[in-house]
Design a protein around this motif. Structure first.
Motif, short mmCIF file in Angstrom:
data_model
loop_
_atom_site.label_atom_id
_atom_site.label_comp_id
_atom_site.label_asym_id
_atom_site.label_seq_id
_atom_site.Cartn_x
_atom_site.Cartn_y
_atom_site.Cartn_z
N UNK A 1 0.79 -1.34 -0.01
CA UNK A 1 -0.01 -0.03 -0.15
C UNK A 1 0.80 1.15 0.02
N UNK A 2 1.99 1.14 0.74
CA UNK A 2 2.95 2.41 0.59
C UNK A 2 4.11 2.38 -0.16
N UNK A 3 4.50 1.32 -0.78
CA UNK A 3 5.78 1.01 -1.61
C UNK A 3 5.54 0.47 -2.59
N UNK A 4 6.41 0.73 -3.62
CA UNK A 4 6.61 -0.20 -4.81
C UNK A 4 7.84 -0.20 -5.29
N UNK A 5 8.23 -1.40 -5.44
CA UNK A 5 9.67 -1.50 -6.03
C UNK A 5 9.80 -2.02 -7.56
N UNK A 6 10.12 -1.24 -8.67
CA UNK A 6 10.23 -1.82 -9.79
C UNK A 6 11.98 -1.94 -10.33
N UNK A 7 12.11 -3.04 -11.02
CA UNK A 7 13.20 -3.50 -11.55
C UNK A 7 13.03 -3.45 -13.12
N UNK A 8 14.21 -3.14 -13.77
CA UNK A 8 14.24 -3.42 -15.17
C UNK A 8 15.64 -3.92 -15.79
N UNK A 9 15.64 -4.34 -16.81
CA UNK A 9 16.63 -4.84 -17.25
C UNK A 9 16.68 -4.97 -18.75
N UNK A 10 17.72 -4.32 -19.60
CA UNK A 10 17.69 -4.64 -20.90
C UNK A 10 19.10 -4.62 -21.57
N UNK A 11 19.16 -5.49 -22.83
CA UNK A 11 20.27 -5.79 -23.36
C UNK A 11 20.13 -5.90 -24.92
N UNK A 12 21.15 -5.56 -25.46
CA UNK A 12 20.78 -5.70 -27.11
C UNK A 12 22.15 -6.16 -27.90
N UNK A 13 22.15 -6.62 -29.06
CA UNK A 13 23.36 -6.84 -29.73
C UNK A 13 22.86 -6.59 -31.10
N UNK A 14 24.11 -5.50 -31.74
CA UNK A 14 23.92 -4.96 -33.04
C UNK A 14 25.11 -5.78 -33.92
N UNK A 15 24.87 -6.23 -35.06
CA UNK A 15 25.79 -6.66 -35.75
C UNK A 15 25.95 -5.75 -37.09
N UNK A 16 27.13 -5.29 -37.47
CA UNK A 16 27.23 -4.10 -38.61
C UNK A 16 28.18 -4.63 -39.52
#
Length: 174
Positions: free
Chosen positions: A159-174
């Motif tokens: 009710x008084x607290x919210x914990x958000x986590x996020x992770x992202x990753x990418x791979x590029x081939x040129x």
């Protein structure tokens, strides 16, 4: 269809198009009954774009006045031009999905992409004996492909607290 006066009259216009679709699979009866899946969306698109990112009149051979030769006024070439210059074209494919679980407390997004560019608009070196060191030409091609992945969630919600986590990753081939 796009047009630009940055290209000669024979190459002024280019045709570019795209198509895309998505499916909200979570709206289907066979998934609606799975109560821990909140969102399941599949996406795909493919299309072309054009690039006219060059200077004005780069296609046109130009002369300028005010040059002196032997003490007399005269003119000289100021731009070599390239009347065959045309649009740089890019094609792109994107496919991906979005998932959400457990009352949207866990979200996953994944994408795959491919982008190809052809007829790149670049300055091409030429012999300096021409009076110029480069001219704009459609040369070269390039391909990028890769994946992107993201996961986010809210492991603690009160009710008084919210914990958000996020992770992202990418791979590029040129």
């Amino acid at each position: 269809r796009d047009g630009s006066s940055r290209f000669g009259s024979n190459n002024r216009y280019g045709n570019f198009w795209s198509v895309g679709a998505s499916w909200n699979a979570d709206q289907e009866e066979f998934i609606k009954n799975i109560n821990w899946i909140d969102r399941l969306k599949l996406r795909a698109s493919y299309g072309t774009t054009g690039n006219a990112g060059i200077g004005n009149y780069a296609w046109r051979p130009l002369f300028s006045y005010g040059s002196n030769y032997g003490g007399q006024l005269g003119s000289a070439p100021s731009s070599i031009g390239n009347e065959a210059l045309t649009w740089e074209e890019n094609t792109q494919l994107d496919v991906g999905f979005d998932l959400a679980f457990f009352k949207n407390r866990l979200n996953i997004t994944a994408d795959y992409y491919e982008r190809e560019a052809k007829d790149l608009l670049l300055n091409m070196p030429i012999s300096r004996t021409s009076g110029f060191s480069t001219y704009t030409n459609n040369i070269g091609a390039m391909k990028n492909s890769g994946i992107e992945f993201a996961i986010s969630g809210s492991p603690v919600v009160t009710a008084d607290f919210k914990w958000d986590l996020s992770f992202n990753i990418s791979r590029n081939k040129n």
